[in-house]
Design a protein around this motif. Sequence first.
Motif, PDB file in Angstrom:
ATOM      1  N   ALA A  25     -37.192 127.855 -59.661  1.00 15.95           N
ATOM      2  CA  ALA A  25     -36.969 128.733 -58.505  1.00 15.95           C
ATOM      3  C   ALA A  25     -35.507 129.169 -58.447  1.00 15.95           C
ATOM      4  CB  ALA A  25     -37.372 128.020 -57.215  1.00 15.95           C
ATOM      5  N   ALA A  26     -34.591 128.246 -58.708  1.00 17.67           N
ATOM      6  CA  ALA A  26     -33.165 128.577 -58.693  1.00 17.67           C
ATOM      7  C   ALA A  26     -32.824 129.583 -59.787  1.00 17.67           C
ATOM      8  CB  ALA A  26     -32.324 127.313 -58.845  1.00 17.67           C
ATOM      9  N   LEU A  79     -28.528 125.466 -73.520  1.00 17.42           N
ATOM     10  CA  LEU A  79     -28.048 124.403 -72.646  1.00 17.42           C
ATOM     11  C   LEU A  79     -26.976 124.924 -71.691  1.00 17.42           C
ATOM     12  CD1 LEU A  79     -28.041 121.342 -71.987  1.00 17.42           C
ATOM     13  CD2 LEU A  79     -26.235 121.106 -73.719  1.00 17.42           C
ATOM     14  N   ILE A  80     -27.192 124.717 -70.383  1.00 17.41           N
ATOM     15  CA  ILE A  80     -26.171 125.125 -69.405  1.00 17.41           C
ATOM     16  C   ILE A  80     -25.455 123.923 -68.808  1.00 17.41           C
ATOM     17  CG2 ILE A  80     -27.233 127.352 -68.886  1.00 17.41           C
ATOM     18  CD1 ILE A  80     -28.274 126.097 -66.242  1.00 17.41           C
ATOM     19  N   GLY A  81     -26.013 122.710 -68.932  1.00 15.15           N
ATOM     20  CA  GLY A  81     -25.303 121.531 -68.452  1.00 15.15           C
ATOM     21  C   GLY A  81     -26.201 120.469 -67.866  1.00 15.15           C
ATOM     22  N   ASP A  82     -25.557 119.606 -67.088  1.00 12.91           N
ATOM     23  CA  ASP A  82     -26.224 118.451 -66.489  1.00 12.91           C
ATOM     24  C   ASP A  82     -25.961 118.400 -64.988  1.00 12.91           C
ATOM     25  OD1 ASP A  82     -26.932 117.418 -69.107  1.00 12.91           O
ATOM     26  OD2 ASP A  82     -24.841 116.797 -69.291  1.00 12.91           O
ATOM     27  N   ILE A  83     -26.948 117.921 -64.278  1.00 16.25           N
ATOM     28  CA  ILE A  83     -26.826 117.681 -62.837  1.00 16.25           C
ATOM     29  C   ILE A  83     -27.070 116.200 -62.608  1.00 16.25           C
ATOM     30  CG2 ILE A  83     -27.807 118.165 -60.561  1.00 16.25           C
ATOM     31  CD1 ILE A  83     -28.747 120.879 -61.731  1.00 16.25           C
ATOM     32  N   VAL A  84     -26.232 115.601 -61.773  1.00 18.08           N
ATOM     33  CA  VAL A  84     -26.388 114.197 -61.396  1.00 18.08           C
ATOM     34  C   VAL A  84     -26.602 114.166 -59.892  1.00 18.08           C
ATOM     35  CG1 VAL A  84     -25.280 111.947 -61.291  1.00 18.08           C
ATOM     36  CG2 VAL A  84     -24.914 113.411 -63.283  1.00 18.08           C
ATOM     37  N   ALA A 106     -34.706 119.219 -52.819  1.00 15.97           N
ATOM     38  CA  ALA A 106     -34.850 120.580 -53.340  1.00 15.97           C
ATOM     39  C   ALA A 106     -33.541 121.350 -53.186  1.00 15.97           C
ATOM     40  CB  ALA A 106     -35.987 121.303 -52.626  1.00 15.97           C
ATOM     41  N   HIS A 107     -32.930 121.243 -52.008  1.00 15.91           N
ATOM     42  CA  HIS A 107     -31.676 121.958 -51.754  1.00 15.91           C
ATOM     43  C   HIS A 107     -30.594 121.528 -52.736  1.00 15.91           C
ATOM     44  CE1 HIS A 107     -27.893 122.529 -49.112  1.00 15.91           C
ATOM     45  NE2 HIS A 107     -28.067 123.550 -49.901  1.00 15.91           N
ATOM     46  N   LEU A 108     -30.430 120.236 -52.920  1.00 14.55           N
ATOM     47  CA  LEU A 108     -29.368 119.758 -53.802  1.00 14.55           C
ATOM     48  C   LEU A 108     -29.641 120.123 -55.262  1.00 14.55           C
ATOM     49  CD1 LEU A 108     -28.582 116.392 -52.068  1.00 14.55           C
ATOM     50  CD2 LEU A 108     -27.275 118.518 -51.980  1.00 14.55           C
ATOM     51  N   THR A 109     -30.903 120.180 -55.643  1.00 13.62           N
ATOM     52  CA  THR A 109     -31.241 120.614 -56.999  1.00 13.62           C
ATOM     53  C   THR A 109     -30.872 122.081 -57.188  1.00 13.62           C
ATOM     54  OG1 THR A 109     -33.041 118.999 -57.098  1.00 13.62           O
ATOM     55  CG2 THR A 109     -33.113 120.823 -58.689  1.00 13.62           C
ATOM     56  N   VAL A 110     -31.266 122.923 -56.259  1.00 15.77           N
ATOM     57  CA  VAL A 110     -30.934 124.345 -56.318  1.00 15.77           C
ATOM     58  C   VAL A 110     -29.412 124.517 -56.314  1.00 15.77           C
ATOM     59  CG1 VAL A 110     -31.013 126.515 -55.001  1.00 15.77           C
ATOM     60  CG2 VAL A 110     -33.105 125.157 -55.324  1.00 15.77           C
ATOM     61  N   GLY A 112     -27.089 122.441 -57.313  1.00 17.17           N
ATOM     62  CA  GLY A 112     -26.551 122.030 -58.607  1.00 17.17           C
ATOM     63  C   GLY A 112     -26.774 123.064 -59.691  1.00 17.17           C
ATOM     64  N   VAL A 113     -27.960 123.655 -59.719  1.00 16.94           N
ATOM     65  CA  VAL A 113     -28.264 124.684 -60.715  1.00 16.94           C
ATOM     66  C   VAL A 113     -27.341 125.881 -60.525  1.00 16.94           C
ATOM     67  CG1 VAL A 113     -29.995 126.351 -61.520  1.00 16.94           C
ATOM     68  CG2 VAL A 113     -30.655 123.977 -61.062  1.00 16.94           C
ATOM     69  N   LEU A 114     -27.152 126.300 -59.289  1.00 17.56           N
ATOM     70  CA  LEU A 114     -26.281 127.455 -59.043  1.00 17.56           C
ATOM     71  C   LEU A 114     -24.848 127.179 -59.498  1.00 17.56           C
ATOM     72  CD1 LEU A 114     -27.630 128.811 -55.638  1.00 17.56           C
ATOM     73  CD2 LEU A 114     -28.142 129.590 -57.969  1.00 17.56           C
ATOM     74  N   HIS A 115     -24.384 125.948 -59.322  1.00 15.28           N
ATOM     75  CA  HIS A 115     -23.061 125.596 -59.854  1.00 15.28           C
ATOM     76  C   HIS A 115     -23.036 125.768 -61.378  1.00 15.28           C
ATOM     77  CE1 HIS A 115     -20.477 124.332 -56.629  1.00 15.28           C
ATOM     78  NE2 HIS A 115     -21.342 123.440 -56.169  1.00 15.28           N
TER      79      HIS A 115
END
Length: 149
Positions: A25-26, A79-84, A106-110, A112-115
Amino acid sequence: MVHVGYAAPRAGVPAAASFRRWVEAALRGAKRRRATELSIRIVDVAEGRALNRDYRGKDYATNVLSFGADLPPGVQLPLIGDIVICAPVVAREAAEQGKAPRDHWAHLTVHGVLHLLGHDHIIEAEAEVMEALETRILAGLGIADPYRP
């Protein structure tokens, strides 16, 4: 492709399929059309604190950290990176803010992806753009505006 790893107890943590849906979705919301790969690691407070201290100089566990891929010149990978994401911090924040835990995940996942896609919120004008995009993406998932009091 989204890789999800659990390095913290799974109780109260969404399944990998949910994380994948939120990432997709992000990416759609940010109009990312090319193949994309990233990893999400769910951690406990000790690991979250160590990573935040080592990479940001802040000695506390935070909710989400994003680490953009630093690929060598000429390497062409999706590859764009990693989210923790720190599970205990997410649970605590959701309770404190009166949010459904799943919505906060969900919010924190979105977020992180936007970052990872280059969005930031240090400058107020950039924060407004990023927050509006997050709100629109989350609305598409049936989740209320996380910035509304």
